[in-house]
Design a protein around this motif. Structure first.
Motif, PDB file in Angstrom:
ATOM      1  N   PHE A 153      85.447 -14.748 -54.628  1.00  0.00           N
ATOM      2  CA  PHE A 153      84.114 -13.655 -54.175  1.00  0.00           C
ATOM      3  C   PHE A 153      82.814 -14.363 -54.527  1.00  0.00           C
ATOM      4  O   PHE A 153      82.479 -15.661 -54.717  1.00  0.00           O
ATOM      5  CB  PHE A 153      84.681 -13.169 -56.353  1.00  0.00           C
ATOM      6  N   LYS A 154      81.851 -13.817 -54.207  1.00  0.00           N
ATOM      7  CA  LYS A 154      80.193 -14.323 -53.373  1.00  0.00           C
ATOM      8  C   LYS A 154      80.208 -15.072 -55.139  1.00  0.00           C
ATOM      9  O   LYS A 154      79.337 -15.665 -54.939  1.00  0.00           O
ATOM     10  CB  LYS A 154      80.011 -13.549 -53.174  1.00  0.00           C
ATOM     11  N   GLU A 155      80.582 -14.324 -56.015  1.00  0.00           N
ATOM     12  CA  GLU A 155      79.912 -14.706 -57.465  1.00  0.00           C
ATOM     13  C   GLU A 155      80.626 -16.195 -57.451  1.00  0.00           C
ATOM     14  O   GLU A 155      79.675 -17.146 -58.161  1.00  0.00           O
ATOM     15  CB  GLU A 155      80.626 -13.472 -59.046  1.00  0.00           C
ATOM     16  N   GLN A 156      81.914 -16.504 -57.201  1.00  0.00           N
ATOM     17  CA  GLN A 156      82.127 -17.868 -57.200  1.00  0.00           C
ATOM     18  C   GLN A 156      81.208 -18.718 -57.286  1.00  0.00           C
ATOM     19  O   GLN A 156      81.816 -19.765 -56.756  1.00  0.00           O
ATOM     20  CB  GLN A 156      83.834 -17.943 -57.566  1.00  0.00           C
ATOM     21  N   ILE A 157      80.491 -18.923 -55.806  1.00  0.00           N
ATOM     22  CA  ILE A 157      79.596 -19.997 -55.145  1.00  0.00           C
ATOM     23  C   ILE A 157      78.712 -20.328 -55.836  1.00  0.00           C
ATOM     24  O   ILE A 157      77.706 -19.450 -56.198  1.00  0.00           O
ATOM     25  CB  ILE A 157      79.332 -18.888 -53.338  1.00  0.00           C
ATOM     26  N   CYS A 158      78.705 -21.522 -55.905  1.00  0.00           N
ATOM     27  CA  CYS A 158      77.627 -22.450 -57.092  1.00  0.00           C
ATOM     28  C   CYS A 158      77.189 -23.160 -55.941  1.00  0.00           C
ATOM     29  O   CYS A 158      77.757 -23.658 -55.572  1.00  0.00           O
ATOM     30  CB  CYS A 158      78.412 -23.177 -58.150  1.00  0.00           C
ATOM     31  N   GLU A 159      76.280 -23.523 -56.659  1.00  0.00           N
ATOM     32  CA  GLU A 159      75.227 -25.127 -56.181  1.00  0.00           C
ATOM     33  C   GLU A 159      76.190 -25.796 -55.725  1.00  0.00           C
ATOM     34  O   GLU A 159      75.965 -27.090 -55.344  1.00  0.00           O
ATOM     35  CB  GLU A 159      73.677 -25.186 -56.623  1.00  0.00           C
ATOM     36  N   SER A 160      76.446 -26.468 -56.843  1.00  0.00           N
ATOM     37  CA  SER A 160      77.558 -27.666 -57.093  1.00  0.00           C
ATOM     38  C   SER A 160      78.449 -27.142 -58.202  1.00  0.00           C
ATOM     39  O   SER A 160      78.193 -26.609 -59.256  1.00  0.00           O
ATOM     40  CB  SER A 160      76.880 -28.773 -57.383  1.00  0.00           C
ATOM     41  N   VAL A 161      80.141 -27.963 -58.069  1.00  0.00           N
ATOM     42  CA  VAL A 161      81.051 -27.610 -58.842  1.00  0.00           C
ATOM     43  C   VAL A 161      81.288 -29.718 -58.966  1.00  0.00           C
ATOM     44  O   VAL A 161      81.290 -29.671 -58.362  1.00  0.00           O
ATOM     45  CB  VAL A 161      82.201 -27.129 -58.754  1.00  0.00           C
ATOM     46  N   PRO A 162      81.861 -29.676 -59.930  1.00  0.00           N
ATOM     47  CA  PRO A 162      81.696 -30.561 -60.452  1.00  0.00           C
ATOM     48  C   PRO A 162      83.642 -31.272 -59.817  1.00  0.00           C
ATOM     49  O   PRO A 162      84.298 -31.003 -59.589  1.00  0.00           O
ATOM     50  CB  PRO A 162      82.466 -30.945 -61.450  1.00  0.00           C
ATOM     51  N   VAL A 163      83.798 -32.554 -59.327  1.00  0.00           N
ATOM     52  CA  VAL A 163      84.846 -32.939 -57.967  1.00  0.00           C
ATOM     53  C   VAL A 163      84.809 -34.647 -59.483  1.00  0.00           C
ATOM     54  O   VAL A 163      84.116 -35.460 -59.098  1.00  0.00           O
ATOM     55  CB  VAL A 163      84.682 -33.245 -56.735  1.00  0.00           C
TER      56      VAL A 163
END
Length: 162
Positions: free
Chosen positions: A137-147
Motif C-alpha cells: 500500500f502507498k502508506e507502507q512506502i517509507c523514507e528508509s527502513v532498517p536493514v
C-alpha cells in the motif's frame, strides 16, 4: 500486476496468501492458474527462519490448507506430496509481503528473515535468484527502513500510484 512484463513472462511464481492487513492476492492467484502458470506458496517452519515454497494444484486447493497459529493458511507439516520449488525448476518470480518498504528496494518484514533466507537458497539453485516484486500500500512506502547485512533487496515495489 497482471499486465506487468515480469509476471507475463514468468512460468513459476511464488506468492503469499494475504493476511487481512496486506494487499489481497486472491485474484492474482486465480490469474496464475487461468494463464496456466505454476503457483507456489510459503510454508513457514515455526521456531526457525526456514521457509519452503510449495506448489498449489489450483486456486480451490487453498481451502484444503491448515491455519497456523499466526492465522496464515499453509500446507501442513505432514503434507509431503507437494512439489517444493527449489527441489525442481526453481522460481521465475516471487511476490513478497512486508510491513514497510523504501524506494531503494529495502523491505521490513515481520522479523524472522524467512524471505531473505529463502532468497539466499534461491541464489544457490541452478535457476538462480527469481525476480522479486513486493506488493504494498502507498502508506507502507517509507523514507528508509532498517536493514542488516542479511537483508536481500527487492527488485521492484508495486503500490497504488507508483
Amino acid at each position: 500486476v497482471i499486465d506487468h512484463p515480469k509476471y507475463q513472462e514468468s512460468k513459476r511464481i511464488a506468492i503469499f496468501l494475504s493476511m487481512p492487513d496486506e494487499v489481497q492476492t486472491e485474484e492474482i492467484i486465480k490469474d496464475i492458474f487461468k494463464q496456466g502458470k505454476e503457483c507456489f506458496i510459503p510454508r513457514y517452519k515455526p521456531q526457525s527462519n526456514h521457509m519452503d515454497m510449495l506448489k498449489l494444484s489450483s486456486a480451490e486447493d487453498i481451502s484444503s490448507l491448515a491455519l497456523t497459529s499466526w492465522n496464515i493458511l499453509q500446507p501442513s507439516d505432514d503434507d509431503t506430496a507437494r512439489e517444493e520449488a527449489l527441489a525442481s525448476g526453481g522460481l521465475d518470480l516471487i511476490f513478497m509481503p512486508g510491513l514497510g518498504f523504501d524506494r531503494k528496494g529495502n523491505r521490513l518484514g515481520r522479523g524472522k528473515g524467512y524471505y531473505d533466507t529463502y532468497l539466499e537458497r534461491c541464489m544457490k539453485h541452478p535457476h538462480g535468484k527469481p525476480y522479486t516484486i513486493a506488493l504494498a500500500f502507498k502508506e507502507q512506502i517509507c523514507e528508509s527502513v532498517p536493514v542488516t547485512e542479511n537483508d536481500v533487496p527487492i527488485d521492484e515495489i508495486l503500490y497504488e500510484d507508483c
